[in-house]
Design a protein around this motif. Structure first.
Motif, PDB file in Angstrom:
ATOM      1  N   LEU A   1     -10.490  32.162  79.041  1.00  0.00           N
ATOM      2  CA  LEU A   1     -11.470  33.074  79.626  1.00  0.00           C
ATOM      3  C   LEU A   1     -12.739  32.298  79.967  1.00  0.00           C
ATOM      4  CD1 LEU A   1     -12.853  35.819  80.264  1.00  0.00           C
ATOM      5  CD2 LEU A   1     -13.276  36.058  77.802  1.00  0.00           C
ATOM      6  N   CYS A   2     -13.197  31.488  79.023  1.00  0.00           N
ATOM      7  CA  CYS A   2     -14.415  30.708  79.253  1.00  0.00           C
ATOM      8  C   CYS A   2     -14.208  29.660  80.339  1.00  0.00           C
ATOM      9  CB  CYS A   2     -14.871  30.057  77.954  1.00  0.00           C
ATOM     10  SG  CYS A   2     -15.510  31.236  76.741  1.00  0.00           S
TER      11      CYS A   2
ATOM     12  N   ASN B   1     -17.872  22.126  76.787  1.00  0.00           N
ATOM     13  CA  ASN B   1     -18.358  23.232  75.951  1.00  0.00           C
ATOM     14  C   ASN B   1     -17.232  24.079  75.388  1.00  0.00           C
ATOM     15  OD1 ASN B   1     -18.052  25.719  77.904  1.00  0.00           O
ATOM     16  ND2 ASN B   1     -19.014  24.140  79.138  1.00  0.00           N
ATOM     17  N   VAL B   2     -16.132  24.247  76.119  1.00  0.00           N
ATOM     18  CA  VAL B   2     -15.039  25.095  75.653  1.00  0.00           C
ATOM     19  C   VAL B   2     -14.336  24.468  74.448  1.00  0.00           C
ATOM     20  CG1 VAL B   2     -12.834  26.163  76.292  1.00  0.00           C
ATOM     21  CG2 VAL B   2     -14.733  26.164  77.910  1.00  0.00           C
ATOM     22  N   LYS B   3     -14.394  23.140  74.325  1.00  0.00           N
ATOM     23  CA  LYS B   3     -13.756  22.475  73.185  1.00  0.00           C
ATOM     24  C   LYS B   3     -14.366  22.917  71.862  1.00  0.00           C
ATOM     25  CE  LYS B   3     -10.429  20.001  74.792  1.00  0.00           C
ATOM     26  NZ  LYS B   3      -9.057  20.094  74.244  1.00  0.00           N
ATOM     27  N   TYR B   4     -15.692  23.136  71.827  1.00  0.00           N
ATOM     28  CA  TYR B   4     -16.341  23.596  70.597  1.00  0.00           C
ATOM     29  C   TYR B   4     -15.777  24.955  70.180  1.00  0.00           C
ATOM     30  CZ  TYR B   4     -19.985  20.071  71.594  1.00  0.00           C
ATOM     31  OH  TYR B   4     -20.680  18.910  71.849  1.00  0.00           O
ATOM     32  N   LEU B   5     -15.615  25.838  71.149  1.00  0.00           N
ATOM     33  CA  LEU B   5     -15.039  27.156  70.864  1.00  0.00           C
ATOM     34  C   LEU B   5     -13.615  27.012  70.353  1.00  0.00           C
ATOM     35  CD1 LEU B   5     -15.122  30.263  70.977  1.00  0.00           C
ATOM     36  CD2 LEU B   5     -14.409  30.093  73.380  1.00  0.00           C
ATOM     37  N   GLU B   6     -12.847  26.145  70.966  1.00  0.00           N
ATOM     38  CA  GLU B   6     -11.462  25.920  70.540  1.00  0.00           C
ATOM     39  C   GLU B   6     -11.410  25.462  69.085  1.00  0.00           C
ATOM     40  OE1 GLU B   6      -8.866  22.330  71.789  1.00  0.00           O
ATOM     41  OE2 GLU B   6      -8.377  23.926  73.212  1.00  0.00           O
TER      42      GLU B   6
ATOM     43  N   ARG C   1     -23.279  33.856  75.715  1.00  0.00           N
ATOM     44  CA  ARG C   1     -22.840  35.075  75.041  1.00  0.00           C
ATOM     45  C   ARG C   1     -21.696  35.662  75.845  1.00  0.00           C
ATOM     46  NH1 ARG C   1     -23.263  38.782  70.991  1.00  0.00           N
ATOM     47  NH2 ARG C   1     -22.797  40.915  71.593  1.00  0.00           N
ATOM     48  N   VAL C   2     -20.621  36.028  75.151  1.00  0.00           N
ATOM     49  CA  VAL C   2     -19.459  36.631  75.793  1.00  0.00           C
ATOM     50  C   VAL C   2     -19.131  37.941  75.084  1.00  0.00           C
ATOM     51  CG1 VAL C   2     -17.020  36.351  76.400  1.00  0.00           C
ATOM     52  CG2 VAL C   2     -18.550  34.364  76.441  1.00  0.00           C
TER      53      VAL C   2
ATOM     54  N   GLN D   1     -16.406  29.341  83.701  1.00  0.00           N
ATOM     55  CA  GLN D   1     -17.040  28.077  84.049  1.00  0.00           C
ATOM     56  C   GLN D   1     -16.614  27.612  85.446  1.00  0.00           C
ATOM     57  OE1 GLN D   1     -17.719  23.736  81.884  1.00  0.00           O
ATOM     58  NE2 GLN D   1     -15.925  24.919  81.336  1.00  0.00           N
ATOM     59  N   LEU D   2     -15.339  27.763  85.758  1.00  0.00           N
ATOM     60  CA  LEU D   2     -14.839  27.344  87.070  1.00  0.00           C
ATOM     61  C   LEU D   2     -15.439  28.194  88.188  1.00  0.00           C
ATOM     62  CD1 LEU D   2     -11.096  26.688  86.205  1.00  0.00           C
ATOM     63  CD2 LEU D   2     -12.763  24.973  86.959  1.00  0.00           C
TER      64      LEU D   2
END
Length: 230
Positions: free
Chosen positions: A33-34, A178-183, A68-69, A38-39
């Motif tokens: 989703l993120c 940035n998405v790697k931190y969420l992962e 924020r999501v 981002q794309l």
């Protein structure tokens, strides 16, 4: 790249959800989703002459600082979704961008993001070198119920795991995307609520970049049933 003849200050992009983007329950992963958000932001910037390629002429790039999501519903495999985006504010070295995801006419997710202009040689923020006056700003058109906020890192937390940044973590700016931190954080949560689509919202603050070979500690805590990580 020149400003596209099709440029509009509110941009929409359609995406078809594929099976590689889904968890075993057939729903879109939160990380994916993120990625789609981002794309979409990237495509909008490109159409408006503020792409990575444009900014690299001045050794600049956009980097995410806060996010924020809010999620009402996740799309499933083969769904066609539309992501809409626009800018609340853009001045100096910072920009606030809104994003929404729709399934048909139904809004299913919203995000508010805070971006900084980053000098990729000096590795520090600086004022945007490119013109942006053609982007109309919409400060009253909100995409989320709550705005992004500073995450309290003083809350009690214990060591959960350690990570060393590897090549697959890096993006085109040569730091951990940035998405790697969420992962990494979601990998530390009980998967059952995730698979039952119980994650309704999350906030992220990025305080410094991680480079190839950096080793970090991931600390986890829980307050009132809410997980938090540093």
């Amino acid at each position: 790249m020149p400003i596209s003849e099709k440029f509009e200050s509110v941009y929409s992009h359609e995406w078809e959800i594929n099976f590689l983007q889904c968890t075993p329950n057939g729903l879109l992963k939160h990380t994916e989703l993120c990625n789609l958000l981002q794309l979409t932001a990237g495509y909008h910037a490109e159409m408006g002459g503020l792409s990575f390629t444009d900014m690299q002429q001045h050794d600049q790039a956009w980097v995410l600082s806060r996010m924020r999501v809010e999620i009402d519903e996740l799309p499933k495999w083969r769904d066609i979704v539309t992501v809409k985006t626009w800018i609340y504010d853009l001045q100096g070295s910072r920009s606030i961008r809104a994003l929404e995801m729709y399934l048909g006419d139904k809004k299913i997710a919203g995000s508010e993001t805070f971006w900084a202009v980053f000098n990729t040689k000096l590795r520090r923020p600086e004022a945007l070198a490119l013109p942006h006056e053609h982007f109309e700003k919409y400060p009253e058109r909100r995409a989320t119920v709550e705005t992004f906020k500073k995450v309290d890192i003083s809350r009690e937390a214990a060591l959960h795991s350690e990570r060393t940044v590897v090549l697959s973590d890096l993006d085109i700016v040569f730091h951990a995307n940035n998405v790697k931190y969420l992962e990494w954080c979601l990998d530390g949560i009980d998967p059952k609520p995730i698979l039952k689509n119980k994650l309704a919202s999350f906030d992220m603050n990025y305080m410094r970049e991680l480079m190839l070979g950096d080793t970090v500690e991931i600390n986890k805590g829980n307050d009132d049933g809410q997980d938090h990580f540093t």
